[in-house]
Design an enzyme around this catalytic site. Structure first.
Site, PDB file in Angstrom:
ATOM      1  CG  ASP A  19      -1.936   1.155   1.115  1.00 30.62           C
ATOM      2  OD1 ASP A  19      -2.995   0.938   0.508  1.00 30.62           O
ATOM      3  OD2 ASP A  19      -1.651   2.276   1.616  1.00 30.62           O
ATOM      4  CD  GLU A  21      -1.798   6.461   2.253  1.00 31.23           C
ATOM      5  OE1 GLU A  21      -2.460   7.301   1.610  1.00 31.23           O
ATOM      6  OE2 GLU A  21      -2.263   5.382   2.635  1.00 31.23           O
ATOM      7  CG  HIS A 157      -6.794   7.499   3.830  1.00 27.38           C
ATOM      8  ND1 HIS A 157      -6.997   6.882   2.608  1.00 27.38           N
ATOM      9  CD2 HIS A 157      -8.025   7.858   4.290  1.00 27.38           C
ATOM     10  CE1 HIS A 157      -8.294   6.884   2.351  1.00 27.38           C
ATOM     11  NE2 HIS A 157      -8.936   7.454   3.345  1.00 27.38           N
ATOM     12  CG  ASP A 162      -4.700   2.278   4.390  1.00 26.62           C
ATOM     13  OD1 ASP A 162      -5.263   2.319   5.506  1.00 26.62           O
ATOM     14  OD2 ASP A 162      -4.817   3.180   3.539  1.00 26.62           O
TER      15      ASP A 162
END
Length: 251
Positions: A19, A21, A157, A162
């Site tokens: 994951d 960001e 987030h 996540d």
């Protein structure tokens, strides 16, 4: 019994949950802010890789509002060259697991290609499985599914959180649906075509610095971190918006 054994053998036991960001939604113009990766071997968590990345650009306020990641949090973090190299090494030849995994993969693939690294992957997408298994739900976002299945979500987030939630979601979906629908849980190749972009040239760096000084502009990105194509687009945007540099003639 034999069929049950074959189905167990077909299930993905070794993989990396990924994951990211990012500063936005487009790999060509936006950048990775944070990586969260969990290596699973024989069904058990073996290793984790988590890091901020200094994006060498200002983080949009809406992204800080969504993720809580501020400029101060990333200013001393590794640059993407170092962080992405480590991620590629961490993943090795393992398939990926993610929620809307093509999004995360496309960012890593974009940086990997520019670094001359190979990053061809197969993956299993929990979003795809959820759409097949739970068509009646109003949403199949990670946030909604965590609420639906009672998965604890403390730091939404944030990359590692996540990734952990995606792993828990995968285990629930696999337990409930894999026996009846093993085809939902087979990895598939990720397709993301990326052309390698060279780094910004010295001439572009000089011209951009001249343009910003002449027009009194403050860029939201470090010029030296741009690719050649990014620099060209930025130059074109400045010229179309503010005009060229006009030199005074000596009389």
């Amino acid at each position: 019994m034999a069929q049950q054994v074959r189905r167990e053998e077909e299930r993905m036991k070794d993989f990396v949950v990924l994951d990211l960001e990012t500063t936005g939604l487009t790999p060509k113009t936006d950048r990775i802010l944070e990586i969260g990766a969990i290596k699973v071997v024989d069904g058990a968590v073996k290793e984790r890789y988590s890091t901020f990345i200094n994006p060498q650009m200002e983080i949009p306020p809406r992204i800080t509002g969504l993720t809580g990641i501020t400029q101060d949090m990333v200013k001393n973090a590794p640059l993407r060259e170092e962080a992405v190299r480590k991620l590629v090494e961490f993943c090795r030849d393992l398939p990926l697991l993610g929620h809307n995994i093509l999004f995360d993969y496309s960012f890593v693939k974009h940086d990997a290609v520019n670094l001359g690294l190979e990053f061809e992957k197969e993956a299993l997408d929990t979003l795809t499985v959820a759409r097949l298994a739970l068509p009646e739900l109003e949403s199949r976002s990670l946030e909604y599914l965590c609420g639906y299945f009672g998965i604890c979500r403390e730091n939404a987030h944030r990359a590692m959180d996540d990734a952990q939630e995606t792993l828990e979601l995968y285990r629930i979906l696999e337990q409930r649906y894999a026996a009846e629908h093993p085809e939902w849980f087979r990895t598939k190749p990720l397709v993301c075509k990326v052309k390698r972009e060279g780094p910004v040239t010295r001439a572009q760096i000089g011209y951009l610095k001249d343009l910003t000084e002449y027009h009194n502009l403050k860029l939201d990105v470090e010029i030296e971190s741009l690719t050649k194509n990014e620099a060209s687009r930025m130059i074109d945007t400045i010229l179309s918006t503010y005009g060229r540099i006009v030199r005074k003639r000596n009389v």
